[in-house]
Design a protein around this motif. Structure first.
Motif, PDB file in Angstrom:
ATOM      1  N   LEU A 127      24.475  34.236 -17.697  1.00  0.00           N
ATOM      2  CA  LEU A 127      23.372  35.181 -17.892  1.00  0.00           C
ATOM      3  C   LEU A 127      22.975  35.324 -19.360  1.00  0.00           C
ATOM      4  O   LEU A 127      22.010  36.031 -19.674  1.00  0.00           O
ATOM      5  N   LYS A 130      19.367  35.129 -20.459  1.00  0.00           N
ATOM      6  CA  LYS A 130      18.431  36.189 -20.108  1.00  0.00           C
ATOM      7  C   LYS A 130      18.358  37.285 -21.170  1.00  0.00           C
ATOM      8  O   LYS A 130      17.535  38.200 -21.058  1.00  0.00           O
ATOM      9  N   CYS A 131      19.207  37.206 -22.172  1.00  0.00           N
ATOM     10  CA  CYS A 131      19.243  38.253 -23.201  1.00  0.00           C
ATOM     11  C   CYS A 131      17.927  38.299 -23.975  1.00  0.00           C
ATOM     12  O   CYS A 131      17.294  37.272 -24.233  1.00  0.00           O
ATOM     13  N   THR A 132      17.518  39.490 -24.358  1.00  0.00           N
ATOM     14  CA  THR A 132      16.309  39.674 -25.153  1.00  0.00           C
ATOM     15  C   THR A 132      16.352  38.818 -26.413  1.00  0.00           C
ATOM     16  O   THR A 132      15.374  38.160 -26.781  1.00  0.00           O
ATOM     17  N   CYS A 148      21.287  42.198 -25.771  1.00  0.00           N
ATOM     18  CA  CYS A 148      21.236  41.981 -24.324  1.00  0.00           C
ATOM     19  C   CYS A 148      21.088  43.336 -23.646  1.00  0.00           C
ATOM     20  O   CYS A 148      21.912  44.231 -23.848  1.00  0.00           O
ATOM     21  N   ASP A 152      17.216  43.410 -18.888  1.00  0.00           N
ATOM     22  CA  ASP A 152      17.083  41.954 -18.799  1.00  0.00           C
ATOM     23  C   ASP A 152      17.622  41.427 -17.464  1.00  0.00           C
ATOM     24  O   ASP A 152      17.389  40.260 -17.121  1.00  0.00           O
ATOM     25  N   LEU A 153      18.362  42.271 -16.746  1.00  0.00           N
ATOM     26  CA  LEU A 153      19.078  41.841 -15.548  1.00  0.00           C
ATOM     27  C   LEU A 153      18.708  42.685 -14.339  1.00  0.00           C
ATOM     28  O   LEU A 153      18.392  43.876 -14.471  1.00  0.00           O
ATOM     29  N   GLU A 157      22.737  41.108 -10.816  1.00  0.00           N
ATOM     30  CA  GLU A 157      23.244  40.339 -11.956  1.00  0.00           C
ATOM     31  C   GLU A 157      24.160  41.191 -12.829  1.00  0.00           C
ATOM     32  O   GLU A 157      25.213  40.730 -13.297  1.00  0.00           O
TER      33      GLU A 157
END
Length: 413
Positions: A127, A130-132, A148, A152-153, A157
């Protein structure tokens, strides 16, 4: 009458008193553990130390004066099932879940919407992408870092992450190295098996442990409204989860640093708004210096304490250092801020004991207004006693609630 003599007269406020059934409920036996005694041993000789020493054989009892700040994060990863259980086992009558939201607007317990890089293993999972802001290694005078967010999730997740102590290695060259950095006075001993929680799950758990609730609505890191989810929706959803769980409003102290959230609850959920807690952070105002509070200058209190009370506010919660200063003899005494709050009829809750680490060098940020009076760990109880007796706070957040529970039990709070 001596200062200690006055302690016997202290009683819990009706709004803060735990129902008798909750005092007896909970599947976990209460225990102080070793830390309160370690701190008492470190105290200077005197009446307070003698009083606390005299209580060594007492049976621990749950007390609403003791508030578990994020659970028991001095040693156990914050906002996890295990941390909440530990806080309740240490006699905290109220346990805190900081509330934020995921991409699908589900409420979860995290201190900040954007803290996943330092409080979970997200950077070493699939994951991470997916972090900013992805991981950046240290170099050329810059620290390693990442951002993060829970937003974002999705909730599904989020549930796959493993929590860790809130820490990072600023010198890290890799995400794996970034996982370190735990302060030497904390520990990674209790990380394995710790479990993240949704807000709704925290309600069920804390209720089962016989404690009450102080959720904090955290500021969003994303622009609000977020995909149609407004600030008002957010504030309402937090309250709705207590209503859905059948929790009596008298057991909930909803917190926010945003005065507009407090106003919303007072106007739209008056039963919950009656115990809403304004976390006063005007000491770090960013717009202009007129917003900054000098704890010893009432002319800087904008809005004033009376204006806050006139809004229908009952509880105000500044950090500990805002409430105290030192007198000519070097003793810890109430600040003008504390005096004005009490004069306006506001009840005071404060934060956070046991968060500064060893106190040999003045106690750091949380003790900044009385640093000259702080020189060792025994002064933890000197500060707590001043807050309880001289300021008259209603409750104290702690990263290791047993410290506050022991004191409250001993002096009759």
């Amino acid at each position: 009458m001596t200062r200690i003599g006055f302690l016997a007269l202290a009683t819990a406020l009706p709004g803060m008193a735990l129902a008798e059934s909750h005092m007896a409920e909970g599947g976990a036996a209460l225990s102080y553990g070793e830390r309160p005694f370690f701190l008492i041993d470190a105290m200077e000789e005197g009446a307070l130390k003698d009083k606390l020493m005299s209580c060594q054989g007492q049976t621990p009892e749950r007390t609403a004066f003791s508030i578990a700040h994020r659970g028991a994060p001095l040693m156990i990863p914050e906002h996890t099932k295990q941390s909440y259980v530990a806080g309740a086992r240490q006699g905290a009558g109220i346990v805190e879940c900081d509330v934020t939201f995921t991409a699908d607007h589900e409420l979860v317990c995290r201190h900040a919407q954007n803290d996943l890089a330092t409080t979970t293993d997200i950077l070493v999972t699939d994951l991470a992408g997916k972090c900013t802001t992805g991981f950046t290694p240290a170099g050329e005078g810059a620290d390693a870092g990442a951002e993060c967010r829970t937003s974002d999730l999705t909730l599904a997740e989020f549930r796959t992450l493993s929590p860790k102590m809130d820490a990072s290695d600023a010198s890290a060259a890799t995400p794996e190295e970034f996982q370190g950095g735990t302060a030497p006075w904390r520990t990674d001993l209790y990380v394995a098996g710790a479990e993240l929680m949704t807000h709704a799950e925290s309600i069920a758990l804390i209720d089962s442990l016989g404690a009450d609730f102080t959720p904090e609505l955290k500021a969003a890191s994303v622009e609000m409204p977020h995909e149609g989810f407004s600030q008002e929706d957010y504030a309402q959803k937090m309250i709705d989860e207590y209503k859905d769980a059948g929790i009596d409003p008298s057991r909930v102290w909803a917190q926010s640093f945003d005065l507009d959230d407090i106003k919303y609850w007072i106007e739209n959920e008056p039963e919950f708004g009656a115990q809403a807690v304004y976390l006063d952070d005007r000491y770090e105002a960013e717009d202009d210096d007129e917003g900054l509070i000098d704890p010893n200058d009432p002319s800087t209190f904008k809005p004033t304490m009376q204006e806050l009370a006139d809004l229908g506010l009952t509880y105000i919660a500044p950090p500990m250092w805002m409430l105290v200063t030192t007198d000519e003899a070097g003793g810890i005494v109430p600040s003008a801020y504390a005096e004005e709050a009490k004069a306006a009829g506001l009840e005071i809750i404060t934060w956070t004991l046991e968060r500064s680490g060893p106190l040999a060098e003045g106690g750091g940020w949380y003790f900044q207004s009385v640093s000259e009076a702080i020189d060792d760990d025994g002064d933890t109880y000197a500060m707590l006693d001043a807050l309880a007796q001289d300021v008259g706070v209603t409750g104290v957040f702690s990263d290791w609630p047993a410290t506050v529970t022991y004191y409250a039990n001993c002096v009759g709070l």
